[in-house]
Design an enzyme around this catalytic site. Structure first.
Site, PDB file in Angstrom:
ATOM      1  N   SER A 121       0.801  -1.224   0.000  1.00 44.13           N
ATOM      2  CA  SER A 121       0.000   0.000   0.000  1.00 44.13           C
ATOM      3  C   SER A 121       0.831   1.270   0.000  1.00 44.13           C
ATOM      4  O   SER A 121       0.314   2.342  -0.327  1.00 44.13           O
ATOM      5  CB  SER A 121      -0.939   0.009   1.210  1.00 44.13           C
ATOM      6  OG  SER A 121      -0.210  -0.144   2.416  1.00 44.13           O
ATOM      7  N   HIS A 170      -0.146   4.752   7.070  1.00 40.42           N
ATOM      8  CA  HIS A 170       0.416   5.318   5.847  1.00 40.42           C
ATOM      9  C   HIS A 170       0.730   6.809   6.033  1.00 40.42           C
ATOM     10  O   HIS A 170       0.283   7.419   6.998  1.00 40.42           O
ATOM     11  CB  HIS A 170      -0.566   5.130   4.691  1.00 40.42           C
ATOM     12  CG  HIS A 170      -1.024   3.715   4.537  1.00 40.42           C
ATOM     13  ND1 HIS A 170      -2.219   3.255   5.074  1.00 40.42           N
ATOM     14  CD2 HIS A 170      -0.439   2.642   3.946  1.00 40.42           C
ATOM     15  CE1 HIS A 170      -2.352   1.960   4.800  1.00 40.42           C
ATOM     16  NE2 HIS A 170      -1.286   1.571   4.126  1.00 40.42           N
ATOM     17  N   ASP A 211      -3.145   7.901   8.336  1.00 40.55           N
ATOM     18  CA  ASP A 211      -4.174   7.083   8.972  1.00 40.55           C
ATOM     19  C   ASP A 211      -3.606   6.132  10.034  1.00 40.55           C
ATOM     20  O   ASP A 211      -4.198   5.105  10.305  1.00 40.55           O
ATOM     21  CB  ASP A 211      -4.921   6.271   7.909  1.00 40.55           C
ATOM     22  CG  ASP A 211      -3.978   5.364   7.109  1.00 40.55           C
ATOM     23  OD1 ASP A 211      -2.776   5.330   7.418  1.00 40.55           O
ATOM     24  OD2 ASP A 211      -4.459   4.689   6.180  1.00 40.55           O
TER      25      ASP A 211
END
Length: 381
Positions: A37, A346, A343
């Site tokens: 991610s 990240h 968050d």
């Protein structure tokens, strides 16, 4: 005396020529990215459930499948090379693969995990699967490119000649650590690293055998500094956190992981004679930002912008939940650019921009080459 003057002039000329040679950028026509991610530009959202708002709010204005309020490090690398942002391989809507493709998916690992996306957010597209997808991508796009009757039919397809000159970025490993921390003791976690490194080397070898030559490889960041790792520890033992407030044990394990990764890259350099493998110390770059956060314009380095992680309750960014009879909405903060973490896992666009600016020039690379020169094996004169 005249002889020494002539010799001095000759040495200066040679040095100037060498500097010019060193400063020459590579002709990088495309990027092929593999990862999780931290560099996913929409893969896992296209494959499973799309990421919703407020992701993307800072730059794109809509969710794009990036785990951030805006752009990622991979986007800024593409900017530096004068290339468009990468389309996710798994995204069939408005995709353009002329300048490369992104095989990264959120939750991806190097080593296959006996978990699922629905259980612990583990991607089914581990590194070996991503490399297989690249093999298929290269074969099929080459076929259709050669079958095309005109240039308009090739407008979204990579030129087959570009594969050998492309930059191959690998940014993965954080989720391998996360899987360890969920189910293994620290010594057990470290014991898995040799197998993970073998899987990593297998992936690099497969890419190399399919024509890849220039590799830009990121190590994993300071896991123990992620807010998700530092929250919900009301009574920590002495030495649990370091001087920055990061979890010391998790950072120590990340350092060991990175040490073994670098050793494997050094080994691969001897085994792959035509490859240029650049190792990028993302741990050091991210740790430097966290250490100097306030001087760089960020607020508390270990806080986060979007989400709710308190008293053992985790509500992820953009979601809602009932906590003690009260509905909690995990919305974003008013100014994400003041936060390093988006968050709790990240990074924000502002942090990604800072990190990208500090790695693309080679400051954290071994050998110390800029990303635009990553096709060059050595600068030894």
């Amino acid at each position: 005396m005249l002889f020494f003057r002539i010799l001095l002039v000759f040495i200066l000329i040679v040095r100037v020529k060498c500097v010019v040679k060193i400063s020459q950028d590579c002709n990088i026509p495309a990027i092929y990215n593999f990862g999780d991610s931290n560099s996913d530009t929409g893969g896992i959202s296209a494959a499973l459930y799309p990421a919703g708002p407020p992701t993307g709010e800072t730059y794109f204005g809509i969710p794009t499948g990036r785990a951030s309020d805006g752009r990622l490090i991979i986007d800024f690398i593409a900017d530096r090379l004068g290339l468009p942002y990468l389309s996710a391989y798994l995204n069939s809507i408005n995709a353009n693969f002329k300048y490369g493709a992104n095989f990264a998916t959120g939750g991806a690992t190097i080593r296959r995990q006996n978990e699922s996306w629905f259980q612990n957010g583990v991607s089914p597209f581990s590194l070996d699967v991503q490399v297989e997808q690249f093999d298929q991508f290269k074969s099929r796009t080459t076929y259709f490119y050669n079958q095309a009757k005109n240039e308009s039919d090739r407008s979204n397809l990579p030129n087959p000649d570009d594969f050998s000159n492309a930059l191959y970025i690998i940014d993965i490993g954080q989720n391998d650590l996360g899987a360890c921390f969920r189910s293994l003791t620290n010594p057990q976690c470290i014991a898995t690293f040799p197998d993970i490194m073998r899987d990593f080397a297998t992936a690099v070898n497969q890419l190399y055998n399919n024509g890849a030559r220039a590799f830009w490889i990121h190590n994993t960041g300071p896991f123990g500094c992620l807010p998700i790792a530092t929250t919900n520890h009301p009574n920590p033992e002495p030495g649990y956190f370091d001087e920055l407030g990061c979890r010391k044990d998790q950072n120590d394990i990340a350092i060991e992981f990175n040490t073994q990764l670098k050793d494997k890259i050094i080994q691969l350099r001897t085994e792959l004679p035509y490859a240029a493998l650049t190792h990028v110390d993302m741990f050091a770059a991210k740790h430097q930002l966290i250490s100097d956060a306030k001087n760089q314009g960020f607020e508390d380095a270990l806080s986060y912008c979007c989400g709710y992680h308190k008293n053992g309750v985790d509500i992820w960014c953009g979601n809602k939940a009932i906590v003690n009879g009260t509905e909690i909405s995990a919305i974003s903060c008013p100014n994400p650019s003041k936060f390093i973490s988006w968050d709790a896992v990240h990074y924000t666009e502002a942090a990604n921009y800072w990190i990208a600016n500090h790695i693309v020039n080679g400051s954290f690379s071994d050998p110390p080459v800029a990303v635009s020169q990553a096709c060059r094996k050595s600068y030894t004169i």
